[in-house]
Design a protein around this motif. Structure first.
Motif: not given
Length: 120
Positions: A14, A75-76, A79-80
């Motif tokens: 991350h 992070n993928e 994503p929010d």
């Protein structure tokens, strides 16, 4: 009130937003995470076997971690959400609390000496 806990592991990368550019966590990096689920129930709600919940019931959670989070870039995956340990603990609770209503806390560790806990 009776409580049980179980630890699960996964590895992932991350990067954290909203940090100074020279902060180590602003760069892409990875951790060997430990997630601890805590489940609780009053004595009168124990199963006939005397369990808060059978530990074997948590195997679906381990399968989910292995499929959705292990060796992924967080992070993928979320994503929010800035994938800090604190945010991951809250997110995991929100995903699993309906399936396991006995969950009373989710703890996430990025290193052996650090823990974040969400206890609604």
């Amino acid at each position: 009130m009776l409580r049980i806990t179980k630890d699960f592991q996964f590895s992932a990368s991350h990067r954290l937003d909203h940090l100074p550019a020279d902060h180590q966590c602003a760069r892409l990096h990875g951790h060997n995470y430990t997630v601890q689920l805590e489940l609780s129930a009053p004595r009168e709600d124990l199963t006939p076997a005397g369990f808060v919940r059978d530990y074997g019931d948590l195997s679906d959670f381990k399968k989910w971690l292995d499929t959705e989070l292990d060796h992924r870039h967080l992070n993928e995956v979320v994503p929010d959400l800035n994938p800090s340990a604190e945010n991951l603990a809250m997110w995991i609770y929100s995903v699993w609390s309906e399936r396991f209503p006995e969950i009373t806390a989710v703890r996430v560790s990025e290193t052996p000496k650090t823990w974040a806990e969400y206890r609604p």
